[in-house]
Design an enzyme around this catalytic site. Structure first.
Site, PDB file in Angstrom:
ATOM      1  N   CYS A 161       0.838  -1.203   0.000  1.00 21.57           N
ATOM      2  CA  CYS A 161       0.000   0.000   0.000  1.00 21.57           C
ATOM      3  C   CYS A 161       0.874   1.254   0.000  1.00 21.57           C
ATOM      4  CB  CYS A 161      -0.991  -0.041   1.161  1.00 21.57           C
ATOM      5  SG  CYS A 161      -2.328   1.151   0.965  1.00 21.57           S
ATOM      6  N   HIS A 220      -3.853  -4.902   0.020  1.00 15.74           N
ATOM      7  CA  HIS A 220      -3.352  -5.418   1.299  1.00 15.74           C
ATOM      8  C   HIS A 220      -3.432  -6.938   1.288  1.00 15.74           C
ATOM      9  CE1 HIS A 220      -2.860  -1.720   3.679  1.00 15.74           C
ATOM     10  NE2 HIS A 220      -3.794  -1.246   2.872  1.00 15.74           N
ATOM     11  N   GLU A 241      -2.392  -8.900   3.446  1.00 14.49           N
ATOM     12  CA  GLU A 241      -2.688  -9.361   4.810  1.00 14.49           C
ATOM     13  C   GLU A 241      -4.153  -9.165   5.178  1.00 14.49           C
ATOM     14  OE1 GLU A 241      -1.465  -6.534   3.973  1.00 14.49           O
ATOM     15  OE2 GLU A 241      -1.894  -4.967   5.458  1.00 14.49           O
TER      16      GLU A 241
END
Lengths: 210, 268
Positions: free
Chosen positions: A78, A191, A193
């Site tokens: 990001c 993202h 994650e």
């Protein structure tokens, strides 16, 4: 076990990146220590928030990040990806790390239809699940389908100078680079994650590169 | 390739356990929040919202444990709201594993908190939750909204869980939140919340048109069609629901399949 470090420069939620990398099979440390960063097998540069603040918070670590990029595979996430670029137009013109040739621009204000629902306007930030179109085969995307949903949240987008530095593109208002790579330095706008199993697969692929 | 519309389950928490009330009172315990969130994840939830509804009054330590556990097990965006008053509150929740923090009453009482939060943590971290109710006594400065029955009202911002009217026009407040740096608006109408009669479409559409940031519709879902209406007529970017999911009336996947059949882009 490969040692991966997450660079902690005081921004954002690092917990999910940490757990995601652990899940991917890496030994992970969260650190701001230049020596520990230089000694790692892989480096993750996370980040949420504004470009200028991010670069300021990174401070003296900028030099470390640039130096280790020559030797160690890196993944910017990001804002971390955006900081890899040469410059950003977020609130003025600011210099980035310059590891990937290209710039960071703001999404234009546009009226028009988004998502096919009647007369909805384009919202910024680009927030939610969108697909990536893989434009260059790379081990980072091994095992992924041609189009996969990933979670995005950003108001600025990356444009690489060289077409071949873009690994994947995403369409929102305009097509932008959602994944980049220059030598062993990677950046993803989404993202991983926060993108469920697909995101974890990408983190696992990154660990596999080390 | 398009940005998909999001379906967001909301878990109301009290002392670290899930509850869901009607009109924000009459609470019922519906289990462990992380376990429930995990189930929603498997059903295809696009995000999860944890709302600590008793945070202003009671010990709020339990929420941190919940967020940490959720962040350890769920690789999904997590939003936390309830009782957040300071930058330090935000920081602690983000550090625990939240991706976004939602501020409501505290933003109305101290609007500068939005600016400070956005500057410090980024626009995308700051969600402004706006609770509204209809007010039929028109006043200067209020934005009239036409209702389906032909009548006209304005929407007033209410705080403290809906118990206190503020005299603030909701549409103007939504624009102000955007200008101050909010990254998203979570809109709950007291008119529809808990009724299962559907979202409050007129105000959802009006606010979604008025701002350039995403709007999450909340309050009132009872049927699959209500989600469709929220996106198509309410122009929402995401639809939030609680009890229809908690009590298993339908799953998130059922909602998404219903929407996909009707041409709404969703992640399946």
């Amino acid at each position: 076990m490969k040692k991966t470090v997450i660079i902690d420069y005081g921004l954002g939620n690092l917990r999910s990146v940490l757990r995601g990398l652990e899940r991917a099979g890496a030994a992970v440390a969260v650190t701001a220590d230049p020596e520990e960063i230089m000694a790692a097998d892989g480096v993750v540069l996370p980040g949420v928030g504004a470009f200028r603040e991010g670069m300021e918070m990174l401070g003296d670590l900028r030099e470390t990040v640039v130096r280790c990029a020559d030797e160690i595979p890196m993944l910017g996430i990001c804002l971390g990806m955006q900081m890899l670029m040469e410059s950003s137009e977020e609130h003025g013109l600011h210099q980035g790390l310059g590891l990937v040739p290209g710039t960071v621009k703001r999404f234009p204000h546009l009226r028009g239809s988004s998502s096919g629902c009647e007369s909805n306007r384009w919202k910024v930030p680009h927030m939610g699940w969108n697909t990536i179109r893989i434009t260059r085969d790379d081990p980072l995307f091994e095992g992924l389908h041609r189009e996969e949903y990933l979670y995005f949240v950003h108001s600025y987008y990356v444009r690489t100078t060289a077409h071949e530095d873009t690994l994947a593109t995403t369409d929102y208002i305009l097509p932008f680079s959602s994944a980049v790579c220059n030598r062993q330095t990677y950046g993803v706008q989404f993202h991983p994650e926060k993108s469920g199993e697909t995101g974890l697969r990408i983190l696992r692929n990154f660990i596999g590169l080390l | 390739m398009v940005l998909t519309k999001r379906i967001i389950p909301c878990l109301d928490l009290k002392d670290g356990r899930v509850v869901k009330g009607t009109h924000f009172v009459n609470l019922r315990d519906a289990g462990d929040p992380v376990e429930l969130a995990q189930r929603y994840n498997e059903q295809g939830a696009d995000e999860v919202v944890f709302l600590d509804i008793t945070a202003s009054k009671e010990n709020r330590g339990a929420i941190f444990g919940v967020i940490k556990r959720a962040a350890d097990h769920l690789f999904l965006p997590l939003t936390v709201g309830g009782g957040i008053r300071t930058l330090d509150d935000m920081q602690q929740l983000l550090r625990a594993g939240a991706d976004k923090v939602s501020i409501n009453t505290s933003a109305v009482l101290d609007p500068d908190l939005i600016n400070r939060g956005a500057e410090r943590f980024g626009t995308q971290c700051v969600v402004t939750a706006i609770d509204v109710r209809r007010n039929f006594e028109m006043q200067t400065g209020a934005t009239p909204v036409s209702l389906p029955d032909g009548s006209e009202c304005w929407y007033e911002v209410v705080i403290y869980g809906g118990s206190k009217p503020t005299g603030i026009d909701a549409i103007r407040w939504a624009k102000e939140c955007e200008e101050r740096g909010a990254g998203e608006i979570l809109l709950t109408s007291m008119e529809t919340d808990g009724t299962k009669n559907g979202y409050d479409i007129p105000i959802t559409a009006a606010i979604s048109d008025a701002v350039g940031i995403p709007v999450v519709a909340s309050g009132g879902v009872g049927t699959l069609e209500h989600f469709y209406e929220g996106f198509v007529h309410g122009k929402a970017d995401a639809c939030l629901a609680a009890s229809v999911f908690h009590f298993g009336e339908f799953t998130i996947r059922q909602v998404k399949e219903y929407l996909a059949e009707r041409g709404i882009p969703v992640r399946l």
